[in-house]
Design a protein around this motif. Structure first.
Motif, PDB file in Angstrom:
ATOM      1  N   LYS A 269       0.845  -1.199   0.000  1.00 16.58           N
ATOM      2  CA  LYS A 269       0.000   0.000   0.000  1.00 16.58           C
ATOM      3  C   LYS A 269       0.875   1.242   0.000  1.00 16.58           C
ATOM      4  O   LYS A 269       2.106   1.149   0.105  1.00 16.58           O
ATOM      5  CB  LYS A 269      -1.006   0.001   1.163  1.00 16.58           C
TER       6      LYS A 269
ATOM      7  N   GLY B 232       3.112   4.114   0.906  1.00 12.90           N
ATOM      8  CA  GLY B 232       3.955   4.383   2.066  1.00 12.90           C
ATOM      9  C   GLY B 232       4.453   3.143   2.769  1.00 12.90           C
ATOM     10  O   GLY B 232       5.057   3.228   3.842  1.00 12.90           O
ATOM     11  N   VAL B 233       4.210   1.969   2.191  1.00 13.11           N
ATOM     12  CA  VAL B 233       4.656   0.720   2.815  1.00 13.11           C
ATOM     13  C   VAL B 233       5.400  -0.119   1.776  1.00 13.11           C
ATOM     14  O   VAL B 233       4.936  -0.289   0.650  1.00 13.11           O
ATOM     15  CB  VAL B 233       3.458  -0.078   3.375  1.00 13.11           C
TER      16      VAL B 233
ATOM     17  N   PHE C 286       9.877   6.041   2.404  1.00 14.82           N
ATOM     18  CA  PHE C 286       8.496   5.615   2.620  1.00 14.82           C
ATOM     19  C   PHE C 286       7.504   6.524   1.904  1.00 14.82           C
ATOM     20  O   PHE C 286       6.576   6.070   1.242  1.00 14.82           O
ATOM     21  CB  PHE C 286       8.171   5.597   4.120  1.00 14.82           C
ATOM     22  N   PHE C 287       7.737   7.822   2.028  1.00 15.13           N
ATOM     23  CA  PHE C 287       6.751   8.756   1.483  1.00 15.13           C
ATOM     24  C   PHE C 287       6.763   8.785  -0.050  1.00 15.13           C
ATOM     25  O   PHE C 287       5.893   9.365  -0.669  1.00 15.13           O
ATOM     26  CB  PHE C 287       6.928  10.166   2.071  1.00 15.13           C
TER      27      PHE C 287
END
Lengths: 411, 411, 411, 411
Positions: D88, D90-91, D138-139
Motif C-alpha cells: 500500500k 507508504g509501505v 516511505f513517502f
C-alpha cells in the motif's frame, strides 16, 4: 542615580530568594539598602524584606527590577499591568512580558490575577471581561488580543522549600555525579513514586533510545506493569527501536546476544515498515504482531503514548504528528496534571519536555552527560534531581526497589 | 627518488598488516610497487608480500621504513643492527632505537635475537657475549652499555589474529559505546576469564576510586573471593577510600545510605591516619581493625597489591613506594606473567599500566569517558576490548556471570 | 532532643553563609530557631545571626555543628580546643580535627590564635609556648606534638564577598559553559592580571600537555615574555613535550605542519634523552641546545619552574623530584605568596595544586571537561572562575588582550 | 555447510575492502577460501579476489553475503533482482532491500542499472519500462510500485581511494582529537575549499547555535562574504539566536561584553517575535530591520537557507517548514549537487544531514563531543574529517586561512 523599593516574602533565606536578589543587584553593578527585614524564627515561619535598589540609569534599574521580579521581588508601589494589542495573528506586541514557568500574578484593576497555566517562553494574554490571565504561545494569539507589556504589575512567586517535609528534591544541590553513590537516591525516589501513586499523582517518563539499545527496556516494562507510569513521551526512533527489538531481537541490526557482530539498518527499517503496514502501534498489538516490548506494555497497561518526530527520523509511525508545532500542543496537553517526570537518556526530548513543565513538577534527569543533566533540570529548582549515570543501572535499581513492595503499601 | 624493498609475512590481510603498510606509504606521500604477493587461501595459511617503496628523499625513505618496520616490515637485505655505547649512566646514545611493545628481533652477527622483554618506550641493549638483547629504560642503562641505534637490523612482529579461534578480543573494532548493549561482551569475557584460570593465566585489575565510591566494591570483592584476581594495581587514594568505607561506611564522608547529605574529608583523613597508625594494610587486617572491603579481601585471598602514589594523594599508606621511578619498577615486575588486565575507572593508572603491557596481554578497559577508553587500549590491537559505561553495572554483571559457574567448571 | 546555639557574623546573606547553614541543618534532618538576627543595611555592613540548632541525638548534633563550623558558625559558649599528643611520627591522634583551606582560629587559654598557613586535609598542631598554631600534614608531625582533637574551640572564617569592589571572581556562579561567550571574561581576567602585577601579586600557571600539543605554547610564551607568569607548575611530560617541540618541531612525533601524518614516540624519547644528557633544562638552555619553547622562555625570564613526576612518565628530567611526598613539599613552598593561579588543561595537576591553595588565591580553571573544571575550583568559592573550552583559544585571547597594553599601564 | 563464491574488485587492499570482508567472515563465525587473487602492483592498478565463503546454515550464509555485498562483494552467479509490489502507499513489501548511501547497481534483465540517487535507509524502486532504478523513502512509494526484495542482483560499489591524489580526506583515520594540533588540517581544508570553488563545487554548512553563542558568527560571515558557502542548513533556534545577536547584541539575553551578567529569555523571544512580525528573514532584511549577522549575510550573498524545526523550538520563523517529513524532502533536494559539507557544532542537524549525503560528498565535522564527531562522519569513509574542538577557533582559523588568498587564486 535611580532607585526603586522592592519587597520579598516567604522562605527568602533558605529558598535562596534573598541571596539571589542581592547577588543579582551586585552582579548588575547596582547598590542596595535593606530598609526592613524580618526573618522567620522557625522553618515554617515566613520572612520579609524591603530593599531599596539603586542603579545608575533608569534603563539599568528597569532591567534589574525585571530580573529581581523573576526571583520573587515585588515593587512597593503596586501598579496595574500595561496592556497592548497583538498586532497580528501569531505576533505579540513589542516589549511583551516574557513568561517564566514560575507561578505568576498580574495586577489588573487593583486585583491580583493568577496567570494560568504557568508556562515558560510565552506572553500573558488578559481577558478583561473574564478577568482571567493566561500564558500564551505564538500560535495561541490572535490579532487584537490584549497582551501584558513591560513588567509593571507582574508578580512572580518562586517555588519555595516546603516547610512540612524535606523530600529528596528539596536540596540546593541535587546533582549526583558519575562517581558518587546513587542507591540511596534511587531508593528514596522509589518511595516518592509510591507516595505519588497513593496521592493520585501522574508520572511521566521521557524515554531515549539508549533504554532499548542497552537492554534496559525490561526494567521500564516492569515499571509500566507495576502501574508506575501514566504517560510515556518519546521520539519516533525510540518506538522503532522498541519494535525492532520486539520483532527481531536486535537493535540497529545488532543482536545483543552476539558480541561485536554488527548488524545493519535492515531490521530497523523493516520494523518501521511493519508498523506502517499494520497502521500503527495499537493496531500491531491488536493483530498480535507486536507481542512484547515497551510499547506493547504501554498499550496493554493503557499508558498514554506521546510520540514526536525529528528531522533525523527514518520515517513516521502512523498516527505520529509530524508537525512540530502540533506536536508541542499535544505534549503540553498531555503534560497537564503530571506531577512527576523522569527524563531518561535523551537530551533532545528532555529539554523539550522540561521547558513545558509547571515549576512544581518533581523532575528527575538521568544521563551519562553531566552538562545535559544540569540543563534539563535547571528550571525546576528545589523540585529536581540529576543523576549522571547509565540509564540501565538506574532503571534496574528503581524497578527492583519498587518491586519489593506493592504500590499500594505504605512507605 | 630513493627505493627500498620490504617484505611482509603472516596474516597480512586480516590482521591489517598489508593495508596499514600501504596506508603509511600513501600517507607519507611515497609510492609502492608490489613485486610478489602470495595470499594464504585459508585462515590458517600464511601470506607474503614483497614491496618496493619509493620516496623523494633518503631521509623520507628512512623515516618511512622505520614506520613500516613497526607494522612488521622487514627489509630484504638483512643487515646487522648498529650499536653505540651509552654516553653516561641513564642516557642513551643519540639516534637510539625506541622500542615498541611488540615482539622484536635484532640481527646481530647474522643471527636473529629476540628482545626480551617486549617493552614500550625504551632502548635495546645488546650483550655481545651472551648474545642477548633486552629492552631497557633510562634507569637501566650504564655508561658504555651497547645500545641499538637507527633501525637497521630490527624486525618487529606485530600480534596477528589467531588462526585457531576467534575470541572476543580479536575483532578490528572492539569498542562498545555507551548506548550499545554490553551483556554479551561481559558474558564472553566471563568465559574468557574462566578459561584463563584453567590455563593458569594471571589476571590483574587496575582499580579506580569510582569502584569504591559508587558502591561497586562488593562486586570486585566477589571476583577476588571466587579467585579471579591475582594482582590489584591501584593508587594510594583507592586504598584510603576502601578503608574509609570499611571503617566508617562513608566515601569522602558521604554516607551512601543517606541521599544528598554530604560529608567532609574527616573520615577520609582518619581512615588514612588509622592505617598509618597500624603500620599498613596487612597489619590493619591482622589487628582486626580492617575487617571488610576490597583490601581486606586482597589480604585474605593473597591478591598481590600494588599501590602507587601521586601528587594528589593526601598522604601515603605505609609501605607504598612514594618514588615514581621505583614504583614503575615494581609495577613492571608485578605485571610480568600477567595474561589478562581489567582497567576499571581510572585513566591515570590505566594508561600507566597499559604502557607496560606485553602485546599479547588481553586487555579490557571500562570507563565512562570514551576517549580515555580508546587511548588505554590502543597499544593492544587484536587483544583488547573497550566498554564505555559505568564501572558498577560492568562489575555487577561480570561477578554475576562468573558466580553462575565455579571457576573450575568447563565452559 | 539536643540543642546548641551558634552564631554567624559577616556578609552572611550575600556570601551565602546563612543560607548554607540553614540548608545543612535541614539536610541533616535537624531543626532551627533563629534567636536574634541583624542584617546589614548596605553592602559594606556586617550582619549577625544567633541560631539554636536542635538534633535528635548528641552525635548527630556534634556532626552537624562540625559542618556548620566549616561554614563559619561559632558556638556561643567559647571553649578552648582539646589537644592530644601525636602517638607516633607521621600519625595524628584519633579524632584529630581535619583542616579546611579556610582561615581558621583556635581558642587556647581564652585567646583566639590563627592557624597558619591555611591548608586543607591536615591537622592543627599547637605550640603552647609560642602560642602558635599551624596546619600540619602527616609528614610534618612528630611523636608527642600536640594536635587539636574534636572541633570545640575551632572557628572557621569563610571567604566573604568583598565590600569594596565586585571583580569577576565574586559571583555565585562563575562557570562559563562550552557554548557561552568567553571574550568578556577573558578580557576582565586580563585586567585583573594587570592589576595583580601592579600590586606585586604572584601569578602561577599550572600547565597541561595539551598546551604544547595543540600549538598554544606560543601564547603562553608571550605571557611569560610580557612578565605575567611568576611560577610554572607542570608534569615531567609537559616538559618533554615542550622540548620535543623545540628540538624537532613535533609532538609525539607528529609534525603539526603535516595533516594526519602520524609519528611515533621516537622524538619524544629522544627529547627526553637529550635533556638527560645535558643534565637538565637550565643546562640545555645554557649549552644553547634548547633555544626556544616554553621552558626556554621560563629560564630566560626567570620563571620558577616546578616539575613533578607521575607513574605515567617515560623517565624523569634531571633535577625533577621523583618522590611525590617531596614534590608536594616543594609545591606547597612554591605556592606560598601566589595570589593568582591559572589551571590550564590538566586535571591531575590542577586538582593537586588546587588542594594546596589558600582560600583567597584567585583561581581560573580552563579545560574541555566541564566536570573537571567544577572540581578544580570548588574549594575556592567567591575566588574562582571556570571556563569550559579548548586551552588554545583561551591563551590566544588572553595573550592578545594583555599585549594591547603594557603591564605597567593603568586599566 | 553452505557455500557461496564472491568476487571483489578495485583497490581492495588499501581501501580496506578485502580486510573488511575477511573480518566480517571471521566475525560471523564463517570460513573462507581464497580461490584466486590478483593484487595491483601500483597504486593505480586494480586488484581482484574470488573467495569461497562457508557458513553453517543457509540463513547465516545469506545474512553474511548481505553484509559482504555492502563492502562491495558480488556473487559469481549474477542473478536478476527479485521484485515485489508495494502492498500500500507508504509501505514497502516484506524483505525489501534496505539501501546504503553507497553507489549501488541492480541487475535486471541481464543488465546492470545504477540506483539514483544513492540514498541511505530507503528501498529500491524499479521502473521496468524506463529500466530505471531509484532509491525511495516511505513517502515516495505508491501501492503497486515494484520494489527490490532480498539482496540478489544488488551490487554495491564502495568509495575507494583515489589513485590520482591523496587529499586530506583519504586517510584511514581522520579524527583529530582535542589535544592534537589542528592548524595543518584546517589549512589543507582551506586549500580544498579553494579547489572546490574553482571546480564549481557546492559547499554547505550545517550550523549549530554554539556558533552564534560563542561569538564565532563573524568568522562564518566572512566565509559567506568570501563566497565559500552555497547553502546553510540550521535549526529555527540558530536563526533566532542570530537575530537576537543582530538586534540586541545578546545571546539568550546574555551580553557577551559583560562577564557573568546573565540575561533572560526576553530578547530571544522578542527577536523571534520581530521576525514573525516582519514576515520572515528576507523581509526583515529588506525592511532594514535585520542589518547584520549570519542570516543577513546569507540573504545579501544569496546563500540558500534551509531552516528546520524541532520540538524544542520556541516558535517557528515564518516560512520555516514545521512538518519534519516535508523538511526532510526539502533538505534532500537542497543537498543535491553539494560536494562539501561542514557540520559545525550541532549533533542533531549533523546526523540528519549526514544521513542524506551521497558517499562522495567530502564531509568535515567539528564538535567538542568526540562521540558525536565519530558518528556524524561514519557513513563517509575515505571522504571525511572529524575535529574535536570548539567551533570558534576552527572557524576563525579557517576564515583567516581563506582570507589570505582570494578564492580565485591558484593554490
Amino acid at each position: 542615580m535611580f532607585s526603586e523599593t522592592i519587597e520579598l516574602r516567604g522562605h527568602i533565606i533558605d529558598s535562596l530568594i534573598l541571596p539571589k536578589v542581592l547577588d543579582q543587584i551586585l552582579t548588575h553593578g547596582a547598590a542596595f539598602k535593606i530598609g526592613e527585614i524580618k526573618i522567620g524564627q522557625k522553618r515554617a515561619d515566613q520572612s520579609f524584606a524591603r530593599i531599596e535598589v539603586t542603579a545608575e540609569t533608569s534603563d539599568a534599574l528597569d532591567e534589574l527590577v525585571l530580573r529581581l521580579r523573576q526571583h520573587g521581588a515585588e515593587t512597593v508601589e503596586r501598579a496595574n499591568v500595561h496592556l497592548a494589542p497583538a498586532p497580528k495573528e501569531g505576533v505579540f506586541p513589542n516589549d511583551f512580558y516574557v513568561t517564566t514557568n514560575q507561578q505568576t500574578f498580574v495586577r489588573f484593576d487593583g486585583k491580583e490575577i493568577e496567570v494560568r497555566p504557568a508556562m515558560m517562553d510565552g506572553a500573558i494574554a488578559l481577558d478583561r471581561k473574564k478577568r482571567a490571565a493566561r500564558a500564551v504561545k505564538f500560535f495561541d494569539v490572535d490579532k487584537g488580543d490584549e497582551i501584558v507589556v513591560g513588567h509593571q504589575g507582574v508578580h512572580v512567586v518562586p517555588v519555595q522549600r516546603s516547610t512540612a517535609h524535606t523530600d529528596i528534591f528539596q536540596f540546593i544541590n541535587t546533582m549526583v555525579d558519575a562517581d558518587e553513590p546513587k542507591s540511596a537516591v534511587i531508593r528514596e525516589l522509589g518511595q516518592e513514586l509510591r507516595r505519588a501513586r497513593r496521592a493520585k499523582g501522574r508520572i511521566a517518563v521521557v524515554a531515549g533510545t539508549a533504554i532499548v539499545r542497552t537492554g534496559a527496556g525490561e526494567h521500564l516494562e516492569r515499571l509500566i506493569e507495576m502501574g508506575y507510569i501514566d504517560r510515556l513521551f518519546a521520539g519516533n526512533a525510540f518506538a522503532v527501536y522498541d519494535v525492532e527489538r520486539a520483532l527481531f531481537g536486535t537493535a540497529l541490526g545488532q543482536d545483543p546476544e552476539r558480541a561485536f557482530v554488527g548488524g545493519g539498518h535492515e531490521n530497523h527499517l523493516r520494523a518501521l515498515n511493519t508498523i506502517r503496514a499494520c497502521g500503527g502501534i495499537a493496531a500491531a498489538v491488536q493483530k498480535k504482531i507486536l507481542t512484547r516490548g515497551i510499547l506493547h506494555a504501554c498499550v496493554k497497561h493503557k499508558v498514554d503514548l506521546v510520540l514526536t518526530c525529528s528531522i533525523r527520523d527514518k520515517g513516521p509511525i502512523p498516527g505520529v504528528t509530524t508537525d512540530v508545532v502540533e506536536a508541542q500542543k499535544i505534549m503540553r496537553e498531555k503534560l497537564a496534571g503530571v506531577t512527576h517526570v523522569l527524563l531518561l537518556g535523551t537530551v533532545q526530548h528532555s529539554m523539550a519536555v522540561a521547558s513545558m513543565l509547571a515549576p512544581t513538577v518533581k523532575t528527575v534527569c538521568v544521563d551519562i552527560d553531566s552538562t545535559a543533566v544540569e540543563r534539563a533540570v535547571e528550571h525546576q529548582p528545589l523540585q529536581s534531581i540529576g543523576l549522571v549515570t547509565d540509564v540501565e543501572p538506574f532503571l534496574r535499581e528503581l524497578a527492583e526497589s519498587l518491586a519489593k513492595r506493592s504500590p499500594t503499601s505504605n512507605t
